[in-house]
Design a protein around this motif. Structure first.
Motif, PDB file in Angstrom:
ATOM      1  N   GLY A 386     -10.150  -1.453  -1.942  1.00 47.83           N
ATOM      2  CA  GLY A 386      -9.753  -1.670  -3.034  1.00 47.83           C
ATOM      3  C   GLY A 386      -8.718  -3.021  -3.681  1.00 47.83           C
ATOM      4  N   ILE A 387      -7.459  -2.844  -2.463  1.00 40.56           N
ATOM      5  CA  ILE A 387      -5.883  -3.329  -2.915  1.00 40.56           C
ATOM      6  C   ILE A 387      -5.453  -3.531  -1.179  1.00 40.56           C
ATOM      7  N   ALA A 388      -5.551  -2.658  -0.684  1.00 39.17           N
ATOM      8  CA  ALA A 388      -4.806  -2.817   0.834  1.00 39.17           C
ATOM      9  C   ALA A 388      -5.826  -3.362   1.980  1.00 39.17           C
ATOM     10  N   LEU A 389      -6.845  -3.206   1.900  1.00 45.39           N
ATOM     11  CA  LEU A 389      -7.257  -4.499   3.350  1.00 45.39           C
ATOM     12  C   LEU A 389      -7.635  -5.854   2.218  1.00 45.39           C
ATOM     13  N   PRO A 390      -7.532  -6.337   1.005  1.00 45.26           N
ATOM     14  CA  PRO A 390      -8.282  -7.264   0.578  1.00 45.26           C
ATOM     15  C   PRO A 390      -6.404  -8.394   0.945  1.00 45.26           C
ATOM     16  N   LEU A 391      -4.999  -6.930   0.250  1.00 46.36           N
ATOM     17  CA  LEU A 391      -3.502  -7.916   0.412  1.00 46.36           C
ATOM     18  C   LEU A 391      -3.625  -7.969   1.934  1.00 46.36           C
ATOM     19  N   LYS A 392      -4.078  -7.600   2.731  1.00 44.06           N
ATOM     20  CA  LYS A 392      -3.881  -7.734   4.272  1.00 44.06           C
ATOM     21  C   LYS A 392      -2.692  -6.737   5.052  1.00 44.06           C
ATOM     22  N   ARG A 393      -1.802  -6.908   4.330  1.00 38.90           N
ATOM     23  CA  ARG A 393      -0.164  -6.210   5.460  1.00 38.90           C
ATOM     24  C   ARG A 393      -0.138  -4.771   4.761  1.00 38.90           C
TER      25      ARG A 393
END
Length: 640
Positions: A386-393
């Motif tokens: 929900g959070i880390a993967l969409p923001l990538k870094r």
């Protein structure tokens, strides 16, 4: 109850439940694997209220339902009893690659017991902690009761695995349990008190085994099977095959008791004589090989497993390591694998905490709080997807921090000494049963602390948290969250979620899409394996295999995007999802990545329909007249 009659009618017209090998569903249709498709009343099904159409493809009999297919599927499963009593055949289902089949097998066996396994491990862990800090005595009754509560599952683990493994292999679960009960039967466990063996097998080798009893003159090598993993899995595999074969050969009048009786009479002695000893030796060898690899360089092993564990989880590859960890604890009393990956949930939690504090995106801030808490308790999916993967870094930073934490754990030689417990509840599992709170346990605390600090600092300063919000200040989630929610449908322009050639729906081979019965829209032959959100809104549905996704836009449009035709059969292979159901998404946000060439090589087209499933709410849906579209180009115009 709403779909009960529809479910019964569907089952009747696919030839009855006895004609069904299996039934699954994708995002729009029920997918049956039938024994004989000629028994199905296709024309009757097509005319049914609630059924869009019927299709046959890739060995599947597909009943197209539409958006409410999950509810119809539940009703079909309940009406047909397919979850507990569907027949199993050697040709049942798609075979897939050897790796996929192995992972599917392991996950199917262990997933049903993970909750109670974690609970039992936590009880054992806290009991060990209470002894280590002097709150309880090992001689006291409180300790004994808590120890029995936590230890019962692990001692009788083969019985639980006998149930889940037998069910996974298509046999009767209770037969698997009885086989396991025989293995842990007290009078036959280990060496039953005889002072001198009858004789010794394989003398002078690593397999040297004293023989104390015989079965009709055949030597029985007695082993200790409590807490074991591999022997019961192998035994139930053969038991399921034998049971199904006997079921086909035995007359119905005596099948109820003859089949289980002969299955037990053959498999239990065979397990004691052959399967059990060989599987136990294999278990011991596997445990020694794991420890040998770990001993080569615990630091490198920690950096590798710690750094890539979340990647393994994303692709389901972690299931290949879980049984090794279980086996190590059973054989050697400790395991390094689950210790080395310990820091990943804390690193991810710290990264999410930094996002929570710094983000200007109100939706992300709202999601971050529960994601942080769940990660601290070892449940990482909300934070990861929900959070880390969409923001990538932040995802990359979490991997790096977890790798460093894993290296520290390897440096201190920390291992887990019992199974169960996630996140902060895994700390007690690191307590050495004899040495208590030793240096290795301290190393666990240091590793978790270092991983969290690194992940927080790097994410806060270098995580690119507000890049999307700053770039889209006028239309980002923060500004939209302040706007009043307006009910009803609005006019809206939908952008292209793909780069590729535009194709009208009528040209598609899939009649469910081509006929427009699922809704109006257009299709794209993608040239790039990236799918973005065609509008801002909510992920209303995403299939576990990531081949299809539904978006409900802020203006009220219900968009269905189905990547390729029949790609559900790939079981998620070649697809990577970056959002989860219920997530708020921005127009242009990356939703799914997929490997076009690999999908085509597997024999599936990648032509992707983009459908407005609530087309009836609009007076006009106008597709673009352009022949090609790039990501973000206008694709559909919706007028209410």
């Amino acid at each position: 109850m709403k779909y009960e009659q529809l479910a019964k009618d569907i089952i009747k017209n696919v030839g009855g439940k006895e004609n069904v090998y299996s039934v699954v569903h994708c995002i729009t249709r029920l997918r049956f694997k039938l024994k004989d498709e000629d028994k199905a009343n296709t024309e009757v099904l097509k005319e049914m209220d609630g059924v869009v159409t019927v299709m046959k493809s890739a060995g599947q009999y597909q009943v197209v339902i539409g958006n409410h297919v999950p509810d119809v599927y539940k009703a079909v499963v309940q009406a047909g009893g397919f979850e507990t009593s569907r027949p199993v055949d050697e040709d049942d289902g798609e075979k897939g690659s050897l790796l996929n089949r192995f992972i599917d097998m392991i996950s199917g066996i262990f997933t049903p017991i993970l909750g109670v396994l974690a609970a039992s491990g936590m009880i054992k862990g806290f009991n060990a902690l209470f002894v280590a800090v002097g709150w309880l005595s090992e001689e006291g009754g409180t300790y004994q009761v808590l120890n029995a509560t936590g230890d019962a599952l692990f001692y009788f683990l083969p019985i639980l695995l006998g149930y889940s493994a037998m069910k996974k292999f298509g046999g009767t679960p209770f037969i698997g349990m009885v086989i396991a009960m025989a293995l842990v039967y007290p009078a036959l466990e280990g060496i039953p008190g005889a002072e001198e063996p009858l004789y010794t097998l394989f003398a002078g080798t690593v397999f040297e085994s004293p023989v104390y009893i015989e079965f009709f003159g055949i030597p029985v090598i007695l082993m200790t099977y409590s807490m074991s993993v591999i022997p019961i899995i192998v035994a139930t595999f053969f038991a399921a095959k034998l049971e199904n074969r006997l079921a086909k050969l035995t007359p119905n009048v005596v099948k109820m008791f003859f089949v289980p009786m002969f299955t037990l009479l053959i498999i239990v002695p065979l397990t004691f004589i052959v399967i059990g000893p060989i599987a136990t030796w294999a278990s011991q060898l596997l445990g020694q090989v794991t420890i040998w690899v770990y001993d080569l360089s615990p630091v490198i092993a920690g950096a590798f497993l710690g750094g890539f564990w979340m990647v393994f989880v994303m692709f389901g590859l972690h299931w290949g390591l879980i049984p090794i960890a279980f086996n190590n604890v059973a054989v050697t009393g400790s395991d390094p694998i689950l210790a080395l990956i310990f820091v990943h949930s804390f690193a991810l939690a710290a990264a999410v905490l930094a996002i929570w504090i710094k983000t200007k995106n109100q939706t992300t801030k709202t999601l971050s709080a529960p994601a942080f808490i769940s990660s601290m308790f070892g449940v990482t999916e909300p934070a990861l997807y929900g959070i880390a993967l969409p923001l990538k870094r932040p995802f990359i930073i979490s991997l790096i921090s977890s790798a460093i934490g894993g290296a520290i754990i390897g440096l201190f030689g920390t291992k887990i000494h019992l199974l169960g417990g996630l996140g902060i509840f895994q700390f007690p599992a690191m307590i050495h049963p004899e040495e208590g709170l030793n240096t290795a346990f301290v190393g666990t605390i240091i590793a978790a602390g270092v991983g969290m600090v690194l992940a927080f600092v790097l994410t806060y300063f270098f995580g690119g948290i507000n890049q999307k919000t700053d770039a889209k200040a006028t239309e980002g989630p923060a500004s939209r969250a302040e706007e009043p929610v307006v009910d009803g449908i609005k006019n809206e322009d939908i952008i292209s979620p793909l780069t590729g050639e535009v194709i009208v729906l009528e040209e598609l081979e899939d009649t469910a899409f081509a006929s427009g019965t699922l809704g109006q829209g257009i299709a794209v032959e993608p040239m790039e394996g990236k799918l973005i959100s065609p509008a801002s809104g909510t992920v209303s549905a995403i299939f576990p295999t990531n081949h299809a996704i539904g978006i409900t836009t802020e203006a009220g449009a219900e968009i269905l995007i189905h990547i390729g035709m029949d790609t559900v059969q790939l079981d998620g292979k070649h697809f990577t999802g970056h959002v989860e159901q219920g997530a708020q998404v921005d127009k242009g946000q990356l939703l799914i990545e997929f490997d076009i060439e690999a999908i085509k090589k597997a024999g599936f087209p990648v032509t992707t329909p983009i459908i407005v499933t609530n087309s009836g709410d609009y007076t006009e849906i106008t597709p673009t007249e352009a022949k090609q579209r790039k990501l973000g180009d206008p694709l559909l115009s919706l007028k209410k």
